[in-house]
Motif scaffolding. Structure first.
Motif, short mmCIF file in Angstrom:
data_model
loop_
_atom_site.label_atom_id
_atom_site.label_comp_id
_atom_site.label_asym_id
_atom_site.label_seq_id
_atom_site.Cartn_x
_atom_site.Cartn_y
_atom_site.Cartn_z
N UNK A 1 0.82 -1.21 0.00
CA UNK A 1 0.00 0.00 0.00
C UNK A 1 0.85 1.26 0.00
N UNK A 2 1.98 1.23 0.70
CA UNK A 2 2.81 2.42 0.81
C UNK A 2 3.25 2.90 -0.57
N UNK A 3 3.26 2.04 -1.58
CA UNK A 3 3.62 2.44 -2.94
C UNK A 3 2.61 3.45 -3.50
N UNK A 4 1.36 3.37 -3.07
CA UNK A 4 0.33 4.30 -3.54
C UNK A 4 0.40 5.66 -2.84
N UNK A 5 1.03 5.68 -1.68
CA UNK A 5 1.07 6.90 -0.88
C UNK A 5 2.22 7.77 -1.36
N UNK A 6 1.94 9.06 -1.46
CA UNK A 6 2.95 10.05 -1.86
C UNK A 6 3.13 11.06 -0.73
N UNK A 7 4.16 11.86 -0.85
CA UNK A 7 4.38 12.92 0.13
C UNK A 7 3.24 13.91 0.15
N UNK A 8 2.67 14.17 -1.01
CA UNK A 8 1.54 15.10 -1.09
C UNK A 8 0.34 14.55 -0.33
N UNK A 9 0.10 13.24 -0.42
CA UNK A 9 -1.00 12.64 0.35
C UNK A 9 -0.73 12.72 1.84
N UNK A 10 0.52 12.50 2.24
CA UNK A 10 0.87 12.61 3.66
C UNK A 10 0.61 14.04 4.14
N UNK A 11 1.05 15.00 3.35
CA UNK A 11 0.86 16.40 3.75
C UNK A 11 -0.64 16.74 3.84
N UNK A 12 -1.40 16.36 2.82
CA UNK A 12 -2.82 16.71 2.82
C UNK A 12 -3.57 15.99 3.94
N UNK A 13 -3.17 14.75 4.25
CA UNK A 13 -3.81 13.98 5.31
C UNK A 13 -3.77 14.74 6.64
N UNK A 14 -2.66 15.41 6.88
CA UNK A 14 -2.50 16.13 8.14
C UNK A 14 -3.24 17.46 8.16
N UNK A 15 -3.82 17.84 7.03
CA UNK A 15 -4.60 19.08 6.95
C UNK A 15 -6.09 18.76 6.76
N UNK A 16 -6.40 17.92 5.76
CA UNK A 16 -7.80 17.68 5.40
C UNK A 16 -7.94 16.30 4.76
N UNK A 17 -8.67 15.43 5.41
CA UNK A 17 -8.87 14.05 4.89
C UNK A 17 -9.64 14.08 3.57
N UNK A 18 -10.53 15.03 3.40
CA UNK A 18 -11.28 15.15 2.14
C UNK A 18 -10.32 15.44 0.98
N UNK A 19 -9.39 16.35 1.21
CA UNK A 19 -8.38 16.68 0.20
C UNK A 19 -7.56 15.44 -0.14
N UNK A 20 -7.22 14.64 0.85
CA UNK A 20 -6.47 13.40 0.63
C UNK A 20 -7.25 12.48 -0.31
N UNK A 21 -8.52 12.32 -0.06
CA UNK A 21 -9.35 11.45 -0.90
C UNK A 21 -9.40 11.99 -2.33
N UNK A 22 -9.61 13.29 -2.47
CA UNK A 22 -9.71 13.90 -3.80
C UNK A 22 -8.41 13.70 -4.58
N UNK A 23 -7.28 13.95 -3.94
CA UNK A 23 -5.98 13.76 -4.61
C UNK A 23 -5.76 12.31 -5.01
N UNK A 24 -6.08 11.41 -4.10
CA UNK A 24 -5.87 9.99 -4.38
C UNK A 24 -6.74 9.51 -5.54
N UNK A 25 -7.86 10.18 -5.77
CA UNK A 25 -8.76 9.82 -6.86
C UNK A 25 -8.54 10.68 -8.10
N UNK A 26 -7.35 11.29 -8.17
CA UNK A 26 -6.90 12.06 -9.34
C UNK A 26 -7.81 13.24 -9.66
N UNK A 27 -8.46 13.79 -8.65
CA UNK A 27 -9.22 15.03 -8.83
C UNK A 27 -8.25 16.16 -8.50
N UNK A 28 -7.85 16.87 -9.53
CA UNK A 28 -6.76 17.83 -9.44
C UNK A 28 -7.30 19.19 -8.96
#
Length: 165
Positions: A1-28
């Motif tokens: 799973x860690x292969x799917x995780x990026x630094x941007x997801x880590x950063x967004x996770x600590x700010x907004x879980x919704x943003x994390x979901x949007x980024x992970x689903x390629x919503x730019x």
């Protein structure tokens, strides 16, 4: 799973879980958003003497320096306002490097504030990251994004139009 995780997801996770979901689903996010453009400019114009934008697996390092034989990985940010999320993003990069046999130290760089913060990958920080990986996996595999929750970061977010409509 860690292969799917990026630094941007880590950063967004600590700010907004919704943003994390949007980024992970390629919503730019809005790439013309002034804060995104400003961040890009600061990143490009700062620290000219360092090696920049090193790509490694699912990691993009802002800069890499050598200090008396030690490898220093730098993460450049516009502001220290989201310092904790930036610290976790940099810790993720150090974690990924360590997995590949590269020991490095990190430094958060805030050029506009002339501020720098050293980051070391400790066993406690590794454990914290591993818990974050599990929770990011839980968030991104949900069928829909977490519900919108207004926080202080919303007014400067590239997803503002998406969440507020």
């Amino acid at each position: 799973m860690v292969k799917l995780i990026t630094g941007t997801l880590i950063q967004s996770y600590n700010i907004c879980k919704r943003q994390t979901w949007l980024m992970a689903h390629q919503i730019i996010p809005d790439q013309d958003h002034p804060y995104i453009e400003m961040g890009r400019l600061i990143d490009e114009e700062s620290y000219d003497r360092d090696k920049k934008k090193i790509n490694f697996e699912n990691v993009v390092l802002d800069l890499v320096r050598s200090d008396e034989g030690d490898i220093i990985v730098g993460e450049v940010k516009k502001s220290s306002r989201a310092e904790e999320s930036a610290r976790m993003q940099l810790a993720f990069y150090l974690y990924k490097l360590k997995e590949s046999g590269v020991n490095a130290r990190g430094v958060l760089l805030f050029p506009e504030e002339r501020k720098r913060i050293m980051v070391e990958l400790t066993p406690e920080l590794e454990n914290e990251l591993e818990q974050i990986f599990k929770d990011i996996e839980r968030v991104i595999f949900q069928a829909t994004p977490p519900p919108f929750k207004k926080i202080g970061y919303c007014k400067n977010c590239g997803y503002k139009e998406f969440c507020w409509s």
